[in-house]
Design a protein around this motif. Structure first.
Motif, PDB file in Angstrom:
ATOM      1  N   UNK A  27       2.234  -0.547 -12.790  1.00 12.79           N
ATOM      2  CA  UNK A  27       2.023  -0.832 -14.201  1.00 12.79           C
ATOM      3  C   UNK A  27       0.911  -1.836 -14.461  1.00 12.79           C
ATOM      4  N   UNK A  28       0.596  -2.699 -13.504  1.00  5.90           N
ATOM      5  CA  UNK A  28      -0.399  -3.751 -13.744  1.00  5.90           C
ATOM      6  C   UNK A  28      -1.799  -3.182 -13.595  1.00  5.90           C
ATOM      7  N   UNK A  29      -2.600  -3.157 -14.652  1.00  8.84           N
ATOM      8  CA  UNK A  29      -3.925  -2.543 -14.542  1.00  8.84           C
ATOM      9  C   UNK A  29      -4.940  -3.432 -13.847  1.00  8.84           C
ATOM     10  N   UNK A  80       0.828  -1.210   0.000  1.00  9.28           N
ATOM     11  CA  UNK A  80       0.000   0.000   0.000  1.00  9.28           C
ATOM     12  C   UNK A  80       0.857   1.253   0.000  1.00  9.28           C
ATOM     13  N   UNK A  81       1.977   1.195   0.713  1.00  6.61           N
ATOM     14  CA  UNK A  81       2.875   2.348   0.727  1.00  6.61           C
ATOM     15  C   UNK A  81       3.464   2.590  -0.663  1.00  6.61           C
ATOM     16  N   UNK A  82       3.824   1.520  -1.357  1.00  7.86           N
ATOM     17  CA  UNK A  82       4.320   1.669  -2.728  1.00  7.86           C
ATOM     18  C   UNK A  82       3.214   2.142  -3.659  1.00  7.86           C
ATOM     19  N   UNK A  83       1.988   1.705  -3.418  1.00 14.57           N
ATOM     20  CA  UNK A  83       0.879   2.171  -4.245  1.00 14.57           C
ATOM     21  C   UNK A  83       0.642   3.662  -4.056  1.00 14.57           C
ATOM     22  N   UNK A 116       7.021  -0.034  -9.848  1.00 12.66           N
ATOM     23  CA  UNK A 116       6.672   0.022 -11.265  1.00 12.66           C
ATOM     24  C   UNK A 116       6.304  -1.350 -11.819  1.00 12.66           C
ATOM     25  N   UNK A 117       6.944  -2.408 -11.316  1.00  6.45           N
ATOM     26  CA  UNK A 117       6.698  -3.730 -11.877  1.00  6.45           C
ATOM     27  C   UNK A 117       5.446  -4.390 -11.309  1.00  6.45           C
TER      28      UNK A 117
END
Length: 624
Positions: free
Chosen positions: A129-131, A65-68, A124-125
């Motif tokens: 990037x993943x929809x 969640x932090x990365x999001x 990013x990976x």
């Protein structure tokens, strides 16, 4: 043993997949409450329970969640970073943006502390990037499952290597000779040492009380009658002839030989619960199948990834320096790079992992004694590992500075945002906001003190763990695995955001040292069994304060205080048991016990001669 291990691993894997892919992802918000939807129906959880569980087990600075959130600031709200002057190397925006630098996520107000390379690779990976959210969640869960599986395997291999090295050392030789002497019904208590074969026999009074649990020589326990005999032999200097005339109820009841009131160890009469070589597999299974790791990883904790990197570094740090080929030739195993790189990656994500460089350097030959035991089989390339670690660490930060862009002050701001929160409890931005309550005490003290004292609090409290590093290393350099366990347990107390997940990792590392564990006392066992109480009450009071509103932070504070006290008791007893273990080893190696026994034997002989002279010649005091 192997079929049971396979069944446990299979069951733990299925349970992990169920929790990560079925149970946690189906959590929805319904009328202000959290509910878990199962295929067969619905089971509702009260509102705030899941967030309270996450506060006890998950570090909010190391989650998906932090990365999001970092990806959100990276892709949106361009005006925030354009005004900050931190625009650097751009990345193509999925919505047709004009390219935004990674420095934008560290603008004022974002509260992002994830390092740039972590956001660039994992973010990013697997986040940005993943929809398809469901596919992304499954990939994240499988990655954490794989990380824990690799960590469990590394724990097993490291534990087996520690056991093999210790089995070739003087400590294991002492145990074997002590067992042999007990089988021959010749006990060396505090008494007479007859020949040089007894040099490595550990006296019964210095053996661990629970040694029989892991098939080690056990401390000789004296009954009331035997204590009377010992007090007569030592305190009243009663001769051997006079001991024969003691009352029958004061004589040994088992018919075995007695020297100075000590009977042969009863460890030979008990079946051990575990063997020493079983502890690595027990630690590995517990690491992979314990429910705390399951819940933490299922709720998105990245701590399992960093711990697996550390364990990979331990795996290569303990690898043998050479192996024998099929032709019988010795082949050197180069492993210095594989030791330094995983540790460097974990340290880049969280600077506190740098403390584990000390036990790794000990494994690689620092303070090598050079004796002809198992220690001589270590690597002797600690300087190479240290240089590789520094070069790799500097290189990672160099690439991160290129990714952020801007001048030197821009990246210094990034370092302040990413490194400091991992080693100190600090404000997340200029609004004064701080991380929420956790199992530690930092959050409570930080919000209670005045603003002008917060820098002092940050430096003093955050520097406490660093005060123990060098003294512990100097005292316990023979036991790098104990040192690594101690650092992790201390970190579980003094971390800025303390979680139960951190504690479980330290306990699993401690399981790799059974010779130390059997010397721990009862307060540690009581503290370990009492740990669930403050953890459960923390979850209850967290919901009462922040959701229901009929509680206050003092309720949580006292549970955090009790939790820290229990962990501190376990840690101090673990260190004390190691010091006792090392003290006995040193005394036996140097022959100190033998010298003391001979000195005591001489004193007792002189006293016996004196008493026999007094009884046969005169009643005058000896020496007159």
């Amino acid at each position: 043993m192997k079929p049971m291990v396979a069944w446990i691993l299979a069951a733990a894997t299925v349970l992990r997949l169920f929790v990560s892919l079925v149970m946690i992802p189906n959590i929805t918000n319904d009328d202000g409450g959290d509910s878990v939807i199962f295929p067969s129906g619905t089971m509702s959880f009260p509102s705030g329970i899941l967030s309270a569980i996450s506060a006890a087990m998950v570090d909010p600075m190391h989650t998906w969640d932090h990365l999001e959130e970092a990806c959100f600031w990276l892709r949106n709200n361009h005006s925030t970073w354009e005004e900050s002057g931190l625009v650097g190397i751009g990345s193509d925006d999925d919505d047709g943006g004009d390219g935004v630098g990674y420095g934008s996520i560290y603008a004022s107000g974002t509260r992002i502390v994830a390092p740039p390379l972590v956001v660039a690779f994992l973010g990013d990976m697997l986040v940005c990037s993943n929809p398809i959210h469901s596919r992304r969640t499954k990939i994240q869960s499988l990655l954490l499952l794989l990380a824990d599986a690799i960590g469990a395997y590394c724990i097993y291999r490291v534990g087996m290597r520690i056991f093999d090295v210790e089995d070739m050392g003087n400590e294991a030789e002492m145990e074997r000779r002590t067992f042999l002497r007990d089988k021959n019904n010749t006990v060396i208590g505090e008494g007479k040492i007859k020949n040089d074969d007894d040099d490595f026999v550990v006296p019964g009074i210095l053996r661990p009380e629970r040694g029989w649990i892991v098939d080690l020589p056990t401390k000789i326990l004296l009954s009331h009658d035997e204590s009377f005999i010992k007090s007569q032999a030592i305190g009243d200097t009663t001769s051997d002839d006079e001991k024969k005339h003691l009352p029958e109820d004061h004589q040994p009841k088992d018919g075995r030989s007695v020297i100075n009131g000590c009977t042969p160890s009863n460890s030979l009469e008990r079946e051990p619960l575990l063997s020493l070589n079983h502890f690595p597999i027990v630690a590995a299974l517990s690491y992979f199948s314990n429910p705390i790791s399951m819940v933490a990883n299922a709720t998105g904790s990245l701590r399992g990834l960093w711990d697996s990197l550390l364990l990979i570094s331990f795996y290569y740090a303990t690898i043998p320096p050479a192996k024998i080929s099929k032709e019988g030739d010795m082949i050197k195993i180069p492993s210095a790079t594989m030791v330094a790189v995983p540790l460097c990656m974990a340290t880049y994500a969280d600077a506190a992992y740098a403390a584990f460089l000390l036990p790794i350097l000990l494994w690689r030959g620092l303070f090598l004694s050079g004796k002809s035991n198992g220690e001589s089989e270590q690597h002797r390339d600690w300087k190479k590992v240290l240089v590789l670690f520094i070069v790799c660490f500097v290189g990672l930060h160099y690439f991160a500075s290129l990714l952020v862009g801007g001048d030197g002050s821009a990246y210094r701001n990034v370092l302040t945002r990413t490194v400091l929160p991992n080693v100190a409890f600090v404000q997340q931005d200029f609004s004064g906001s701080v991380p929420g309550p956790s199992m530690g005490l930092h959050w409570y003290f930080f919000v209670q003190i005045f603003d002008r004292f917060r820098p002092y609090f940050t430096v003093f409290v955050s520097g406490i763990p660093a005060m123990f590093a060098i003294p512990l290393t100097i005292r316990m350099y023979r036991y790098p695995s104990v040192l690594a366990s101690t650092f992790q347990l201390l970190w579980a107390i003094f971390r800025p955001t303390t979680t139960v997940h951190t504690l479980t990792f330290g306990l699993h590392l401690a399981l790799l040292n059974p010779r130390t564990i059997v010397r721990m006392r009862n307060p540690s066992l009581i503290s370990f069994c009492a740990l669930p109480v403050p953890i459960i009450l923390f979850i209850v009071f967290h919901r009462m304060w922040l959701v229901i509103g009929n509680g206050n932070p003092n309720y949580i504070f006292f549970q955090c205080l009790a939790y820290g006290m229990f962990v501190l008791i376990i840690t101090m007893d673990f260190v004390s048991a190691t010091v006792k273990r090392d003290k006995v080893r040193r005394m036996v190696e140097k022959g100190t016990i033998k010298k003391l026994a001979r000195k005591k034997e001489g004193i007792e002989k002189e006293a016996d001669d004196c008493h026999s002279t007094v009884s046969t010649v005169s009643f005058q005091p000896c020496g007159k």
